[in-house]
Design a protein around this motif. Structure first.
Motif, short mmCIF file in Angstrom:
data_model
loop_
_atom_site.label_atom_id
_atom_site.label_comp_id
_atom_site.label_asym_id
_atom_site.label_seq_id
_atom_site.Cartn_x
_atom_site.Cartn_y
_atom_site.Cartn_z
N ARG A 192 22.68 -0.15 -13.02
CA ARG A 192 21.35 -0.71 -13.25
C ARG A 192 20.48 -0.41 -12.02
NH1 ARG A 192 20.73 -3.68 -17.50
NH2 ARG A 192 18.95 -4.85 -16.63
N VAL A 193 19.87 0.77 -12.03
CA VAL A 193 19.12 1.25 -10.87
C VAL A 193 17.62 0.97 -11.07
CG1 VAL A 193 18.53 3.26 -9.46
CG2 VAL A 193 20.83 3.05 -10.46
N ALA A 194 17.01 0.41 -10.05
CA ALA A 194 15.56 0.21 -10.03
C ALA A 194 14.95 1.23 -9.07
CB ALA A 194 15.21 -1.21 -9.59
N THR A 195 13.85 1.83 -9.48
CA THR A 195 13.20 2.85 -8.64
C THR A 195 11.79 2.39 -8.29
OG1 THR A 195 12.47 4.09 -10.60
CG2 THR A 195 14.56 4.74 -9.58
N ILE A 196 11.46 2.48 -7.02
CA ILE A 196 10.16 2.04 -6.52
C ILE A 196 9.48 3.20 -5.80
CG2 ILE A 196 9.00 0.49 -4.88
CD1 ILE A 196 11.11 -1.60 -5.49
N GLY A 197 8.20 3.42 -6.10
CA GLY A 197 7.45 4.49 -5.45
C GLY A 197 7.89 5.86 -5.92
N ILE A 226 7.42 -2.70 -13.19
CA ILE A 226 7.30 -3.88 -12.33
C ILE A 226 6.06 -3.82 -11.45
CG2 ILE A 226 9.75 -4.42 -12.34
CD1 ILE A 226 9.98 -3.00 -9.61
N GLY A 227 5.13 -2.92 -11.76
CA GLY A 227 3.86 -2.91 -11.04
C GLY A 227 3.61 -1.63 -10.29
N ASP A 228 2.48 -1.64 -9.54
CA ASP A 228 2.05 -0.48 -8.78
C ASP A 228 1.76 -0.93 -7.36
OD1 ASP A 228 1.13 1.92 -7.92
OD2 ASP A 228 -0.72 1.91 -9.06
N GLN A 229 0.51 -1.20 -7.05
CA GLN A 229 0.19 -1.74 -5.74
C GLN A 229 0.77 -3.13 -5.55
OE1 GLN A 229 -1.37 0.09 -3.37
NE2 GLN A 229 -1.31 1.79 -4.83
N SER A 242 0.85 -1.19 0.00
CA SER A 242 0.00 0.00 0.00
C SER A 242 0.88 1.22 0.00
CB SER A 242 -0.90 0.01 1.24
OG SER A 242 -0.11 -0.01 2.40
N ARG A 243 0.41 2.26 -0.70
CA ARG A 243 1.22 3.44 -0.87
C ARG A 243 0.36 4.68 -0.77
NH1 ARG A 243 4.47 3.18 -6.31
NH2 ARG A 243 2.48 3.95 -6.96
N VAL A 251 13.93 3.27 -2.98
CA VAL A 251 12.53 3.08 -2.58
C VAL A 251 12.04 4.26 -1.75
CG1 VAL A 251 10.90 1.55 -1.39
CG2 VAL A 251 12.99 0.59 -2.41
N GLN A 252 10.85 4.75 -2.06
CA GLN A 252 10.11 5.62 -1.14
C GLN A 252 8.63 5.26 -1.24
OE1 GLN A 252 9.13 9.82 -1.66
NE2 GLN A 252 10.05 10.28 0.34
N ILE A 253 8.18 4.50 -0.25
CA ILE A 253 6.78 4.13 -0.11
C ILE A 253 6.44 4.22 1.37
CG2 ILE A 253 6.72 2.66 -2.17
CD1 ILE A 253 7.17 0.25 -0.39
N ASP A 254 5.23 3.86 1.75
CA ASP A 254 4.89 3.91 3.16
C ASP A 254 5.67 2.84 3.92
OD1 ASP A 254 2.75 1.50 3.84
OD2 ASP A 254 2.73 2.13 1.73
#
Length: 328
Positions: A61-66, A107-110, A7-8, A127-130
């Motif tokens: 090779r950077v992956a970013t989330i949120g 790679i998706g959302d929720q 959840s975000r 990463v920056q999410i809840d």
């Protein structure tokens, strides 16, 4: 397929809240030649909300989330993996940044596809999410690559510093900081009298607002106008929720008469944002003294979680202030 739900909270709320983040970049284990005359640092340490993490000195090779996706791209990064950015947010970005985002693997959302992420072989994950959402997938992420995570409370300037240090984009950040400082100085010097003698109010509404309501914005780009430029803008009392959290009925539009200048959201072409159009269509809005005298200013705010976004806001503010009619 290994897909984990998370959840975000919205990016606007994340960009709007202010708090401190400590970030440290330092040398780490070096590869030393036999004659001990040369060293090559292959990693360094960064400290974020999930601890002190050893990351590649020059990740490839950077992956970013949120919420890390847009700031990383804004700093010139080209992520190999991204999570979903809403179309309404994506379309506010420059064309080249939109293209960079679309070139990455989603790679998706929720629901984040951790198996797909692992297959991309990232050497760094941002990463920056809840906090709860991150805890659910922290072990899986760290088993894939060094993972650096920041809370949603991270102040935007500290966030930019943090991402640049972790992802090795410091030169781009330095250039953006210099441009930001120059634009703030120019606006403060050019419009000193206006800034000192004028009361402003920033109003907006979004998809989350009930029909027939709007809000007074004291977060987001309003913070830049207030805290960096020095505009006199209303804000919540210390310790209270932001004014932006309270939806106001259209009947209260008439109360905006107490301010000299009203600002409201427009797109990059200067057109009122669709969510705000119901406000400007009301007879109450049209009758406001600020509106009838040309003191209702449309401002473009593509976001406030990176210097590039804020610089575009400052350009819009500069142009808008230049159009203000002289005080009568």
């Amino acid at each position: 397929m290994a897909i984990t739900s998370l959840s975000r909270r919205g990016a606007a709320l994340a960009a709007a809240l202010s708090a401190a983040l400590a970030l440290t970049a330092c040398g780490s284990d070096d590869d030393t030649t036999g004659d001990a005359t040369a060293t090559t640092a292959t990693t360094h340490s960064v400290t974020a909300d999930n601890g002190t993490i050893e990351v590649p000195a020059a990740p490839q090779r950077v992956a970013t989330i949120g919420n890390t996706t847009q700031p990383f791209i804004d700093l010139g990064g080209k992520p190999v993996a991204v999570t979903t950015v809403r179309d309404s947010t994506l379309e506010l970005l420059p064309d080249d940044q939109q293209a960079t985002y679309k070139a990455a693997t989603n790679i998706g959302d929720q629901d984040i596809d951790l198996e797909k992420l692992a297959g991309l072989k990232p050497d760094l994950i941002l990463v920056q999410i809840d906090d709860a959402g991150f805890k659910e997938i922290e072990k899986q992420l760290t088993s894939i690559a060094p993972t650096v995570s920041w809370s949603l409370d991270t102040e935007w300037k500290a966030f930019a510093d943090a991402i640049a240090a972790a992802a090795n984009t410091d030169p781009a950040l330095s250039q953006q900081k210099a441009e930001f400082a120059a634009k703030v100085t120019k606006i403060k010097e050019t419009y000193r009298t206006i800034i000192e003698d004028t009361s402003f109010v920033d109003v907006s509404r979004g998809q989350f607002n009930d029909p027939g309501t709007f809000y007074i914005a004291d977060i987001g780009c309003s913070e830049i106008g207030r805290d960096d430029v020095g505009l006199t803008l209303p804000q919540a009392d210390a310790g209270k929720d932001p004014l932006a959290y309270t939806s106001l009925p259209f009947e209260q539009i008439s109360q905006l008469t107490e301010y000299d200048v009203i600002t409201y959201p427009v797109d990059a072409q200067g057109r009122p944002m669709p969510d705000f159009e119901p406000v400007i269509e009301t007879s109450t809005w049209k009758a406001l003294p600020a509106v009838t005298s040309g003191r209702a200013l449309g401002l473009f705010c593509p976001g406030n979680n990176s210097y590039g976004q804020v610089i575009r806001y400052l350009d819009s503010l500069d142009s808008a202030l230049a159009k203000l009619p002289a005080q009568q």
